[in-house]
Design a protein around this motif. Structure first.
Motif, PDB file in Angstrom:
ATOM      1  N   UNK A 377       0.828  -1.208   0.000  1.00  0.00           N
ATOM      2  CA  UNK A 377       0.000   0.000   0.000  1.00  0.00           C
ATOM      3  C   UNK A 377       0.861   1.255   0.000  1.00  0.00           C
ATOM      4  N   UNK A 378       1.906   1.265   0.815  1.00  0.00           N
ATOM      5  CA  UNK A 378       2.808   2.420   0.850  1.00  0.00           C
ATOM      6  C   UNK A 378       3.468   2.621  -0.505  1.00  0.00           C
ATOM      7  N   UNK A 379       3.964   1.531  -1.079  1.00  0.00           N
ATOM      8  CA  UNK A 379       4.626   1.623  -2.377  1.00  0.00           C
ATOM      9  C   UNK A 379       3.650   2.084  -3.456  1.00  0.00           C
ATOM     10  N   UNK A 380       2.429   1.577  -3.435  1.00  0.00           N
ATOM     11  CA  UNK A 380       1.433   1.962  -4.443  1.00  0.00           C
ATOM     12  C   UNK A 380       1.078   3.444  -4.339  1.00  0.00           C
ATOM     13  N   UNK A 381       0.959   3.951  -3.113  1.00  0.00           N
ATOM     14  CA  UNK A 381       0.641   5.375  -2.937  1.00  0.00           C
ATOM     15  C   UNK A 381       1.747   6.247  -3.516  1.00  0.00           C
ATOM     16  N   UNK A 382       2.990   5.866  -3.278  1.00  0.00           N
ATOM     17  CA  UNK A 382       4.138   6.623  -3.801  1.00  0.00           C
ATOM     18  C   UNK A 382       4.185   6.531  -5.327  1.00  0.00           C
ATOM     19  N   UNK A 383       3.984   5.354  -5.829  1.00  0.00           N
ATOM     20  CA  UNK A 383       4.032   5.114  -7.272  1.00  0.00           C
ATOM     21  C   UNK A 383       2.912   5.879  -7.987  1.00  0.00           C
ATOM     22  N   UNK A 384       1.718   5.855  -7.415  1.00  0.00           N
ATOM     23  CA  UNK A 384       0.588   6.550  -8.028  1.00  0.00           C
ATOM     24  C   UNK A 384       0.864   8.044  -8.151  1.00  0.00           C
ATOM     25  N   UNK A 385       1.417   8.620  -7.103  1.00  0.00           N
ATOM     26  CA  UNK A 385       1.716  10.051  -7.143  1.00  0.00           C
ATOM     27  C   UNK A 385       2.820  10.351  -8.143  1.00  0.00           C
ATOM     28  N   UNK A 386       3.817   9.482  -8.213  1.00  0.00           N
ATOM     29  CA  UNK A 386       4.918   9.683  -9.155  1.00  0.00           C
ATOM     30  C   UNK A 386       4.421   9.664 -10.599  1.00  0.00           C
ATOM     31  N   UNK A 387       3.610   8.671 -10.934  1.00  0.00           N
ATOM     32  CA  UNK A 387       3.096   8.555 -12.309  1.00  0.00           C
ATOM     33  C   UNK A 387       2.133   9.696 -12.613  1.00  0.00           C
TER      34      UNK A 387
END
Length: 765
Positions: A377-387
């Motif tokens: 979940x933490x990684x997905x939140x970071x990835x979503x914002x980056x993309x």
């Protein structure tokens, strides 16, 4: 020796002689190319030419330009945009009760509708000179993300008028008269737009729409007028039931030649008031019981004047290109925005719930199985914002990257699906009991909406990403296809010949680079950063070379058949997608200050992408038509066997623990998660409970010390021992009250809504 000299001289002579070279080498190659390549229709050509290529082209060619990526100055929110988010968006959220809207009204309150109209929520992209906001793609994306974290139905309602639709089409292609009339009305909320593209016989195949328009003479406002007689049937049209103006896509024909010699003009877009005679709107769909307006529109023998074509009669037949260009931009803003809001809400709420909720005397986040999900979940939140930020930023910089936006649409909606599923798993019964205090259920039930719209995900992955990438991102293929489409063989051959030699040199170079990168682990690749991410960049470069070579092998061996080998081409599309997303993560890391606390997130995500790339490339090698070629390719790309592994369990535990215990880290990671101002807002209660429990830390230490001194029982939490601690003098009266208040908030988080037997009203929340 003399024999080889003669052979070399003969080869040189053949290559230097244009006639011999074309007769024996390039001519046969060109004939083969034309034979294996399927005919290129005008629709396909327009789709390929629409939009632009961007960073993904460097990745596809095996030439990632890290310095260009890091030097890219992405726009930030302006003061006006930030003020709108802080005030108008926040106020709108206070007017929306998502549970009431979804389960009772199936609509928003009149106050919410009026506020959206008056405050310009439907005119975010309309130019200021017409009364619109003229906000950036980043602002548009941020607004939709924030709203979606509160109410997906509201997010969709705001998203659609600011995506593909009358506002955008008019801004780009409308005549001055059309802009002057319609844009101020749309900006003020006087008119509500919808755009009708999808029908029963044309879903993802928008180019196959059966709806027709015939150029003819007819009566309009009492006068004989040259116009169009329309017949259409559309469905799944968001805002159609409340729209006052209808954007319509149809195939225009001119059988009598009233506009010229072209009788089959092609896809055209027109703007029609819904009050116009013969226009039918109003019947609603119920998309997974969401509250946003979605429905049908029909018309039979509806006559409109030619000047209702968006852009006027000069734009008759240009609708397909208009749609492709606008859809690619909208696809990169709207659905990634919904997904980012989902991912941030899932991460923040699940982390807090895992810290508050206890089982077997431990907080949920202390269990390793839960930590695995929390780290994702933490990684997905970071990835979503980056993309989200990179893709929206590219659009703001003037790009219309069709491949990048397809990547963002597919992978971010799938990322959101993964996040909400993890969140539901960890919440357990809390997540499945509907009610005002369930902040996950609406997003969970609505997730398939994002998966299916603006190109269903199966279509996007299997056809669009690599299909467009292979033709638009490759340095030579598109020009080679144009040469093959030349009706005159010699003209096409003359265009094709120099491209062929460049193409061969390009492919051979990538093959050697991919093999050398595999042998050395890409350690000799030069990259601009000499920090913890150096190896990440080197390995991405290596995989990029492998993708470029495999793409050429696929096109050489399969030609036009590759279009139908969807599972095979999708794997190459997956590699391109992972490379773009990994690049976005690295860009986001450095753009936000290279915070060392976020390095584990970067490691998690880059290694995850590399593992996925390796699996996709090995799958490609295993399933390519010739097994011998597949084995050789696999050995070339991965000479030492498995190259990449996921992060360790220890990194996952670190990420999960930090997410659940470090408020600053969690809030910085999930800025798009809306936290209501009202005391009964479910996410506000969650955050207030976390703050109240954090404030008990000194009191918990006192209770633990008393337990060790055997003043209090050894088992039990501070909440269970509150009265005993007060009686024993371990806690003062005020301290015991503080514990009681925190416990009340904690129980509000743990409890679920209860209804009366008829389910008409909440009796205990």
């Amino acid at each position: 020796m003399l024999f080889w000299i003669i052979v070399i001289v003969a080869v040189v002579y053949v290559f230097r002689s244009t006639s011999l070279r074309q007769q024996w080498i390039t001519g046969p190659a060109f004939k083969l190319f034309k034979r294996v390549l399927p005919p290129l229709s005008q629709t396909e050509r327009e789709a390929m030419e629409a939009g632009s290529v961007w960073l993904e082209a460097d990745l596809f060619k095996g030439q990632p330009d890290w310095q260009k990526l890091y030097d890219l100055a992405l726009p930030e929110l302006t003061a006006e945009e930030q003020d709108f988010i802080d005030n108008e968006v926040t106020e709108l959220m206070s007017l929306i009760d998502d549970f009431d809207a979804v389960h009772n009204r199936k609509d928003f309150s009149d106050a919410a509708w009026q506020y959206m109209r008056e405050k310009g929520f439907f005119s975010l992209i309309i130019p200021k000179e017409y009364g619109g906001k003229a906000f950036s793609a980043l602002a548009n994306s941020t607004i939709v993300s924030k709203i979606a974290s509160r109410s997906l139905s509201a997010g969709v309602t705001v998203m659609v008028p600011n995506s593909l639709g009358p506002g955008e089409l008019l801004s780009h292609y409308g005549t001055e008269q059309q802009k002057d009339y319609w844009l101020p009305r749309l900006a003020s909320g006087q008119d509500i737009p919808c755009f009708a593209l999808t029908g029963p016989e044309a879903g993802s195949d928008a180019g196959g729409i059966p709806d027709t328009g015939i150029v003819t003479l007819g009566e309009f406002e009492g006068k004989e007028t040259l116009g169009i007689r329309l017949n259409w049937e559309k469905r799944y049209i968001t805002l159609a039931p409340v729209a006052t103006v209808l954007g319509l896509a149809f195939k225009l024909q001119d059988p009598d030649g009233l506009l010229g010699d072209n009788k089959h003009i092609g896809i055209t877009c027109a703007l029609i008031p819904t009050s116009h005679a013969g226009v039918e709107v109003g019947n609603r769909h119920l998309p997974l019981e969401q509250a946003f307006m979605n429905g049908t529109t029909r018309g039979k023998d509806v006559f409109i004047p030619l000047d209702w074509i968006i852009g006027g009669k000069d734009y008759a037949g240009k609708g397909w290109r208009m749609l492709i260009e606008c859809l690619s931009a909208g696809r990169g803003i709207s659905l990634p925005a919904l997904s980012a809001g989902n991912a941030h809400l899932s991460a923040q709420t699940t982390a807090i719930y895992s810290a508050i909720r206890q089982q077997f005397g431990c907080s949920l986040y202390e269990f390793e199985g839960v930590q695995d999900g929390l780290a994702q979940l933490a990684a997905n939140a970071y990835k979503a914002e980056a993309i989200r930020r990179l893709t929206a930023g590219g659009i703001d910089l003037g790009q219309k990257p069709g491949v990048v936006t397809a990547i963002a649409k597919y992978h971010m909606t799938e990322l959101a699906r993964e996040s909400i599923n993890i969140a539901m798993d960890i919440h357990g019964g809390k997540g499945i009991q509907m009610g005002p205090n369930n902040y996950l259920a609406s997003l969970y039930t609505a997730l398939p909406v994002s998966i299916t719209v603006e190109g269903a995900n199966i279509l996007t992955r299997n056809l669009m990403i690599f299909g467009q990438g292979a033709t638009r991102c490759h340095p030579y293929v598109f020009e080679e296809m144009m040469a093959a489409a030349e009706p005159d063989f010699q003209t096409g051959l003359n265009q094709f010949e120099p491209l062929l030699f460049k193409h061969v040199k390009f492919a051979v170079g990538n093959a050697f680079a991919a093999f050398f990168g595999g042998l050395t682990g890409a350690r000799f690749v030069r990259v601009p950063k000499q920090d913890a991410n150096k190896r990440h960049m080197q390995q991405i470069h290596r995989i990029s070379k492998g993708l470029a070579f495999c793409s050429d092998i696929a096109m050489l061996m399969l030609g036009g058949e590759l279009k139908r080998r969807e599972m095979l081409s999708a794997r190459l599309g997956d590699v391109l997608s992972e490379l773009y997303m990994a690049s976005a993560v690295l860009k986001h890391f450095y753009a936000t200050g290279a915070n060392p606390q976020q390095q584990p997130l970067v490691d998690f995500l880059i290694r995850e992408s590399l593992v996925n790339c390796e699996a996709a490339l090995k799958g490609f090698c295993r399933h390519i038509s010739n097994p011998v070629v597949g084995v050789l390719l696999k050995r070339l790309l991965f000479p030492w066997g498995t190259s990449f592994t996921a992060v360790s369990d220890g990194v996952k535990t670190q990420l999960a623990t930090t997410l659940c215990t470090d408020d600053a880290f969690r809030n910085n990671l999930t800025p798009l998660c809306y936290v209501g101002r009202e005391e009964d807002d479910a996410v506000r209660v969650l955050n207030d409970a976390m703050t109240a429990i954090d404030n008990l830390t000194p009191l918990m230490k006192k209770v633990r010390a008393a337990q060790q001194a055997k003043t209090l029982p050894r088992k039990g939490s501070i909440f269970q021992l509150r009265e005993a601690a007060l009686a024993a003098g371990v806690l003062s009266e005020s301290e015991a009250d503080q514990v009681a208040q925190a416990d009340a908030l904690r129980m509000r988080v743990i409890n679920v809504d209860e209804f009366d037997f008829s389910l008409d009203s909440v009796v205990n929340a």
